[in-house]
Enzyme design. Structure first.
Site, PDB file in Angstrom:
ATOM      1  N   GLU A  70       0.835  -1.205   0.000  1.00  0.00           N
ATOM      2  CA  GLU A  70       0.000   0.000   0.000  1.00  0.00           C
ATOM      3  C   GLU A  70       0.866   1.250   0.000  1.00  0.00           C
ATOM      4  O   GLU A  70       2.093   1.187   0.186  1.00  0.00           O
ATOM      5  CB  GLU A  70      -0.892   0.002   1.253  1.00  0.00           C
ATOM      6  CG  GLU A  70      -0.069   0.070   2.553  1.00  0.00           C
ATOM      7  CD  GLU A  70      -0.912   0.078   3.818  1.00  0.00           C
ATOM      8  OE1 GLU A  70      -2.018  -0.494   3.819  1.00  0.00           O
ATOM      9  OE2 GLU A  70      -0.445   0.698   4.804  1.00  0.00           O
ATOM     10  N   HIS A  72       0.114   5.793   0.957  1.00  0.00           N
ATOM     11  CA  HIS A  72      -0.835   6.766   1.499  1.00  0.00           C
ATOM     12  C   HIS A  72      -0.081   8.062   1.762  1.00  0.00           C
ATOM     13  O   HIS A  72       1.157   8.081   1.763  1.00  0.00           O
ATOM     14  CB  HIS A  72      -1.497   6.244   2.779  1.00  0.00           C
ATOM     15  CG  HIS A  72      -0.615   5.367   3.617  1.00  0.00           C
ATOM     16  ND1 HIS A  72       0.515   5.850   4.244  1.00  0.00           N
ATOM     17  CD2 HIS A  72      -0.644   4.041   3.890  1.00  0.00           C
ATOM     18  CE1 HIS A  72       1.110   4.861   4.888  1.00  0.00           C
ATOM     19  NE2 HIS A  72       0.431   3.740   4.681  1.00  0.00           N
ATOM     20  N   HIS A  76       4.971   6.681   8.001  1.00  0.00           N
ATOM     21  CA  HIS A  76       5.149   5.731   9.100  1.00  0.00           C
ATOM     22  C   HIS A  76       6.565   5.861   9.645  1.00  0.00           C
ATOM     23  O   HIS A  76       7.511   6.103   8.892  1.00  0.00           O
ATOM     24  CB  HIS A  76       5.038   4.279   8.627  1.00  0.00           C
ATOM     25  CG  HIS A  76       3.690   3.824   8.215  1.00  0.00           C
ATOM     26  ND1 HIS A  76       2.562   4.007   8.953  1.00  0.00           N
ATOM     27  CD2 HIS A  76       3.299   3.131   7.117  1.00  0.00           C
ATOM     28  CE1 HIS A  76       1.534   3.459   8.334  1.00  0.00           C
ATOM     29  NE2 HIS A  76       1.949   2.919   7.210  1.00  0.00           N
ATOM     30  N   HIS A 110       4.915   0.318   0.202  1.00  0.00           N
ATOM     31  CA  HIS A 110       5.619  -0.406   1.262  1.00  0.00           C
ATOM     32  C   HIS A 110       4.909  -1.710   1.594  1.00  0.00           C
ATOM     33  O   HIS A 110       3.694  -1.830   1.431  1.00  0.00           O
ATOM     34  CB  HIS A 110       5.788   0.464   2.519  1.00  0.00           C
ATOM     35  CG  HIS A 110       4.505   1.005   3.080  1.00  0.00           C
ATOM     36  ND1 HIS A 110       3.835   2.058   2.518  1.00  0.00           N
ATOM     37  CD2 HIS A 110       3.774   0.637   4.166  1.00  0.00           C
ATOM     38  CE1 HIS A 110       2.754   2.327   3.231  1.00  0.00           C
ATOM     39  NE2 HIS A 110       2.684   1.471   4.226  1.00  0.00           N
ATOM     40  N   CYS A 124       5.040   0.884  15.333  1.00  0.00           N
ATOM     41  CA  CYS A 124       4.787   1.817  14.232  1.00  0.00           C
ATOM     42  C   CYS A 124       4.078   3.050  14.767  1.00  0.00           C
ATOM     43  O   CYS A 124       3.016   2.952  15.377  1.00  0.00           O
ATOM     44  CB  CYS A 124       3.926   1.149  13.161  1.00  0.00           C
ATOM     45  SG  CYS A 124       3.503   2.255  11.794  1.00  0.00           S
TER      46      CYS A 124
END
Ligand code: MN
Length: 156
Positions: A70, A72, A76, A110, A124
């Protein structure tokens, strides 16, 4: 304050019970749709407060499992804290193990995989307010597969 807010109030100290379980923290499924990841659990260790609007989560990828491929707009910050495996960030596939730090910038593909016969666990940090992850469409999968390093690694 609502009942729900009370139930998620953040204790000053959240004790580790052993075995990558924390006191009173529920072990959740990684995501509700089970088709694009394999053998991943999620625990929320910090829900964020006004002056620190981030969540701290612990994810555990079981042996041979993988997170969703994914990207976005949110970023992270990951610290590996159990086992080892391999990670795709952008066009890099790297071995990761204990105490490695992984930064996933915005809009960067990732995926985390537990490839070494042991689980891969990581903490995370993510912004409380964040956009929904995007999965690659067929054209984007084709673009990713044009890079042999990525093609060998990704699970879609
Ligand atoms: Mn992500």
């Amino acid at each position: 304050m609502t009942q729900e807010e009370v139930s998620v109030a953040q204790p000053p100290i959240l004790k580790h019970e052993g075995g990558f379980k924390w006191d009173g923290v529920e072990v959740l499924p990684y995501k509700e749709d089970g088709t694009i990841f394999r053998s991943v659990t999620r625990q929320i260790l910090f829900h964020g407060i006004d002056n620190l609007p981030v969540e701290l989560r612990y994810f555990e990828v079981g042996i041979d499992g993988h997170s969703t491929l994914e990207r976005h707009e949110h970023a992270h910050l990951v610290v590996i804290n159990q086992g080892s495996g391999r990670v795709l960030v952008g066009d890099q596939v790297r071995e990761v193990s204990l105490n490695d730090v992984v930064h996933v910038p915005p809009m960067t593909w990732h995926q985390f995989r537990a490839t070494n016969g042991e689980p891969l666990g990581f903490l995370c940090v993510v912004s409380q307010e964040r956009d929904r992850p995007q999965r690659p469409d067929p054209d984007q999968v084709a673009d990713l597969n044009a890079n042999p390093t990525i093609a060998e690694f990704i699970r879609t």
